[in-house]
Design a protein around this motif. Sequence first.
Motif, PDB file in Angstrom:
ATOM      1  N   UNK A  74     -13.988   9.468 -24.823  1.00 21.35           N
ATOM      2  CA  UNK A  74     -13.923  10.313 -23.625  1.00 21.35           C
ATOM      3  C   UNK A  74     -12.659   9.985 -22.830  1.00 21.35           C
ATOM      4  N   UNK A  75     -12.364   8.698 -22.685  1.00 26.44           N
ATOM      5  CA  UNK A  75     -11.194   8.276 -21.922  1.00 26.44           C
ATOM      6  C   UNK A  75      -9.909   8.673 -22.630  1.00 26.44           C
ATOM      7  N   UNK A  76      -9.906   8.513 -23.957  1.00 34.04           N
ATOM      8  CA  UNK A  76      -8.738   8.911 -24.741  1.00 34.04           C
ATOM      9  C   UNK A  76      -7.461   8.250 -24.271  1.00 34.04           C
ATOM     10  N   UNK A  77      -6.417   9.051 -24.088  1.00 36.91           N
ATOM     11  CA  UNK A  77      -5.098   8.549 -23.711  1.00 36.91           C
ATOM     12  C   UNK A  77      -4.863   8.716 -22.212  1.00 36.91           C
ATOM     13  N   UNK A  78      -5.949   8.593 -21.431  1.00 35.56           N
ATOM     14  CA  UNK A  78      -5.876   8.738 -19.982  1.00 35.56           C
ATOM     15  C   UNK A  78      -6.289   7.429 -19.327  1.00 35.56           C
ATOM     16  N   UNK A  79      -6.160   7.373 -18.008  1.00 31.01           N
ATOM     17  CA  UNK A  79      -6.694   6.240 -17.268  1.00 31.01           C
ATOM     18  C   UNK A  79      -8.141   6.565 -16.921  1.00 31.01           C
ATOM     19  N   UNK A  80      -8.962   5.561 -16.627  1.00 31.65           N
ATOM     20  CA  UNK A  80     -10.362   5.840 -16.279  1.00 31.65           C
ATOM     21  C   UNK A  80     -10.491   6.814 -15.097  1.00 31.65           C
ATOM     22  N   UNK A  81      -9.634   6.670 -14.095  1.00 26.02           N
ATOM     23  CA  UNK A  81      -9.691   7.540 -12.921  1.00 26.02           C
ATOM     24  C   UNK A  81      -9.430   9.002 -13.284  1.00 26.02           C
ATOM     25  N   UNK A  82      -8.514   9.235 -14.217  1.00 23.53           N
ATOM     26  CA  UNK A  82      -8.158  10.610 -14.600  1.00 23.53           C
ATOM     27  C   UNK A  82      -9.318  11.363 -15.238  1.00 23.53           C
ATOM     28  N   UNK A  83     -10.259  10.636 -15.863  1.00 24.23           N
ATOM     29  CA  UNK A  83     -11.400  11.299 -16.512  1.00 24.23           C
ATOM     30  C   UNK A  83     -12.724  11.010 -15.805  1.00 24.23           C
ATOM     31  N   UNK A  84     -12.661  10.380 -14.639  1.00 22.34           N
ATOM     32  CA  UNK A  84     -13.863  10.151 -13.844  1.00 22.34           C
ATOM     33  C   UNK A  84     -14.734   8.984 -14.289  1.00 22.34           C
ATOM     34  N   UNK A  85     -14.168   8.017 -15.005  1.00 20.98           N
ATOM     35  CA  UNK A  85     -14.936   6.833 -15.402  1.00 20.98           C
ATOM     36  C   UNK A  85     -14.715   5.720 -14.381  1.00 20.98           C
TER      37      UNK A  85
END
Length: 168
Positions: free
Chosen positions: A122-133
Amino acid sequence: MSQKVLLLNQDYSPLAVCTVNKAFILLYLEKADMVREVDGEALHSVDRTFPKPAVIKLRKYIYLPYKNVMLSRQNIFRRDKHQCQYCGKSSDLTVDHLIPKAKGGKTTWSNLVTACKRCNTVKGNSTPEEVGLRLKQKPYRPNYLLFLRDYLGNQNKDWEDFFPQASA
């Protein structure tokens, strides 16, 4: 003799965890003194019985430079108590870079966390904040003494007096 023995420096500071065999040899060669023994258990030779050590102290002070906990996959899992730091799941675990390597993230204690494969995907190549984690706890570099206490299976009540009480 798979039990472990806490090895203290001459000043009673925790130094390492060793096997009962190693502890017995240090005691027998008079390089260490018994601090605590295992209640109701003993070591037997052909004609003698010896108390089984739980905590021993070296007779001579050993100077060791500051010890670090090695950064490894297993030590990341131990620090994070084998739980995904996003959802709390304890199976199908991987290591996740908070700031992805592709975005300049480093392989450091403060940038790595335990994550289940689902959350990592779900997080993939993003930061946790960018995907709501949200992280359950902020990642940190474990202190060597606390690592010994918390992560090497210290279930021995005889050891408690020799470790700091605060958690990392």
